[in-house]
Design a protein around this motif. Structure first.
Motif: not given
Length: 186
Positions: A45-51, A73-93
């Protein structure tokens, strides 16, 4: 869903596309200190911060934290390259406050993107914003001293020091907490 409808309107997402996005999304609460994405996780998943407030951060093999950026808020949050390539994220959110997000199923969003070119434009805008932020941050870390970085931080994130631990501010600036204390005293 009122918060999410208002959010999507502020992001200039037309009503039809907003309804389509809401049909594949859910509102999610994330408590202060909780991870939205963890290192090693393959994001679905990815998300958009509401608050609230989030940060991207790494932990090295010695347990030191390095804050890569903040998500408001009003910003997309994602580990985009990991999501795109379906690989483990290198960082935390991580949520730095009790927060609310609109969480979007990535596979369903890809289907939506295939059906409506609006989502290509949305993605390009989000990536451009992220690229600009990344490029600016790299330039500051490479070319500016800690005092100059701190001044930029206080200008870009007014009042943030009252919302988060100073240790996190120091890790964002690339300095030790003691150095931050000295800079703040000046």
């Amino acid at each position: 869903m009122d918060n999410s409808k208002d959010l999507l309107k502020r992001l200039d997402i037309p009503e039809k596309q907003a309804d389509d996005l809401l049909s594949i999304s859910k509102i999610k609460q994330i408590g202060n200190g909780e991870a939205y994405i963890s290192e090693g996780q393959i994001p679905k998943t990815f998300a958009i911060a509401i608050q609230g407030l989030f940060r991207y951060y790494y932990i090295d093999d010695k347990g030191n934290e390095f804050t890569k950026g903040f998500i408001l808020p009003e910003t997309v949050l994602s580990a985009y390259s990991a999501m795109l390539h379906q690989t483990p994220s290198f960082f935390y959110i991580q949520a730095l406050e009790d927060s609310e997000i609109l969480e979007v199923d990535y596979k369903k969003w890809l289907e939506l993107q295939q059906q409506d070119s609006f989502w290509d434009k949305f993605l390009i805008r989000a990536l451009e914003k992220g690229y600009f932020t990344k490029e600016k941050r790299e330039r500051e870390l490479l070319l500016l001293d800690a005092e100059a970085r701190y001044k930029i931080f206080t200008t870009e994130f007014p009042g943030m020091e009252k919302r988060i631990k100073l240790q996190i501010v120091a890790s964002y600036l690339g300095i030790q907490p003691e150095s931050l204390s000295r800079i703040r005293k000046k």
